[in-house]
Scaffold this motif. Structure first.
Motif, PDB file in Angstrom:
ATOM      1  N   ARG A  76       0.481  -1.059   0.221  1.00  0.00           N
ATOM      2  CA  ARG A  76       0.098   0.189   0.244  1.00  0.00           C
ATOM      3  C   ARG A  76       0.773   1.253  -0.217  1.00  0.00           C
ATOM      4  NH1 ARG A  76      -5.156   1.513   1.751  1.00  0.00           N
ATOM      5  NH2 ARG A  76      -5.724  -0.508   1.026  1.00  0.00           N
ATOM      6  N   SER A  91       0.353   5.655  -0.654  1.00  0.00           N
ATOM      7  CA  SER A  91      -0.619   6.696  -1.213  1.00  0.00           C
ATOM      8  C   SER A  91       0.290   8.323  -1.860  1.00  0.00           C
ATOM      9  CB  SER A  91      -0.645   7.715   0.728  1.00  0.00           C
ATOM     10  OG  SER A  91      -2.071   6.114   1.396  1.00  0.00           O
ATOM     11  N   ASN A 113      -4.736   6.025  -2.436  1.00  0.00           N
ATOM     12  CA  ASN A 113      -4.584   4.686  -1.802  1.00  0.00           C
ATOM     13  C   ASN A 113      -4.224   3.547  -3.767  1.00  0.00           C
ATOM     14  OD1 ASN A 113      -4.165   5.352   0.668  1.00  0.00           O
ATOM     15  ND2 ASN A 113      -6.359   3.953   1.100  1.00  0.00           N
ATOM     16  N   TYR A 157      -3.552  -5.988   1.441  1.00  0.00           N
ATOM     17  CA  TYR A 157      -2.700  -5.876   1.137  1.00  0.00           C
ATOM     18  C   TYR A 157      -2.062  -5.645   2.903  1.00  0.00           C
ATOM     19  CZ  TYR A 157      -6.121  -1.865   3.365  1.00  0.00           C
ATOM     20  OH  TYR A 157      -6.524  -1.341   4.059  1.00  0.00           O
ATOM     21  N   ASP A 175       0.483  -2.457   5.016  1.00  0.00           N
ATOM     22  CA  ASP A 175      -0.225  -0.965   5.390  1.00  0.00           C
ATOM     23  C   ASP A 175       0.956  -0.683   6.902  1.00  0.00           C
ATOM     24  OD1 ASP A 175      -0.175   1.608   4.907  1.00  0.00           O
ATOM     25  OD2 ASP A 175      -1.936   1.724   5.311  1.00  0.00           O
ATOM     26  N   LYS A 176       2.490  -0.194   6.433  1.00  0.00           N
ATOM     27  CA  LYS A 176       3.330  -0.299   7.864  1.00  0.00           C
ATOM     28  C   LYS A 176       3.147  -1.305   8.555  1.00  0.00           C
ATOM     29  CE  LYS A 176       0.446   4.691   8.174  1.00  0.00           C
ATOM     30  NZ  LYS A 176       0.440   5.244   9.060  1.00  0.00           N
TER      31      LYS A 176
END
Length: 279
Positions: A119, A121, A131, A227, A229-230
């Motif tokens: 992911r 942005s 996103n 996905y 993300d972080k």
């Protein structure tokens, strides 16, 4: 068919799904032959689609997605576009001829498990962020491979007035169509601009499985890949990612114009407008 071992020319039989193992040099692949084999199969898919022989369409799509020519062109596409140096969650890129050749043989449907998307942005004009989901290289290549088999169906059945991300169509074509419609004495009196809110973010997986003519097992794996993300993995229960080549899910803009047709076409007719889809 016996695999060629002394020539890098792709045999005619490859278009019927035969695996060609004689190629040992990426740069020696006969790309003209590969394109010919794929285009011949795509033409047969178009004809079968026009005749509504869906069993034949499915069989021809399988031949294409299992062929050396299709796999080679898919790898070539993802290694020569602008995102070729952008890795997925595995941080892998195919940046050497040997890696590209190995990638062709790795595109197998059996035991295929896509990795979660990475992911990222990017800013939007309105100040918000969009996103994007970046697939791994192998998943991008698999998507490109199935896109070769899905494009002929989508292009044959798509609305004649859809232009967004269509093969062989451009903004100039849409402008020309608008001029042709609006320059008549009996031209429509209204021009409407519309969009489906969060179309790709909220589109139903059930709807996609029902309407996208491709292998349901592969399609399901892509939709449910999730996905990261972080550093945290998230599941995907609806929607499709914006990013990569995952156009086989909503073949651009296959699902979008279908949804627009079902939700808005009656209203457009009442307003005496001619719908033009840009997606």
């Amino acid at each position: 068919m016996t695999a060629e071992t002394t020539s890098t020319e792709i045999p005619e039989g490859d278009s019927a799904g035969a695996s060609f193992h004689g190629v040992t040099d990426w740069h020696a692949i006969d790309w003209q032959s590969a394109n010919h084999n794929v285009r011949r199969l795509q033409a047969r898919i178009v004809q079968a689609t026009k005749e509504k022989r869906w069993g034949k369409v499915k069989a021809l799509q399988r031949l294409l997605t299992h062929s050396f020519s299709g796999k080679a062109l898919a790898v070539r596409r993802v290694t020569e576009n602008q995102g070729k140096n952008t890795p997925g969650v595995d941080k892998v890129t195919w940046n050497t001829p040997q890696k590209k050749l190995n990638a062709v043989s790795s595109l197998r449907q059996r035991d295929y498990h896509p990795q979660p998307l990475r992911r990222v942005s990017i800013p939007k004009k309105n100040g918000k962020k969009r996103n994007l989901g970046i697939p791994a290289m192998k998943d991008r290549a698999m998507q490109a491979l199935y896109l070769l088999a899905l494009d002929p169906v989508a292009e044959t059945t798509a609305d004649p007035n859809s232009y967004g991300f269509r093969l062989g169509r451009s903004t100039a074509d849409a402008i020309g169509q608008c001029f042709g419609i609006l320059a008549r004495q009996d031209s429509p009196q209204w021009i409407l601009e519309g969009d489906i809110k969060s179309c790709f973010d909220q589109i139903s997986h059930k709807w996609l499985l029902t309407h996208i003519p491709m292998e349901k097992e592969i399609l399901t794996k892509w939709m449910k890949s999730g996905y990261i993300d972080k550093g945290i993995r998230h599941p995907t229960k609806e929607g499709t990612p914006q990013g990569g080549l995952c156009k086989a899910l909503h073949n651009p803009p296959y699902a979008k114009w279908k949804a627009m047709q079902s939700k808005g076409k009656k209203s457009l007719k009442l307003l005496h407008c001619c719908p033009i889809y840009f997606a």
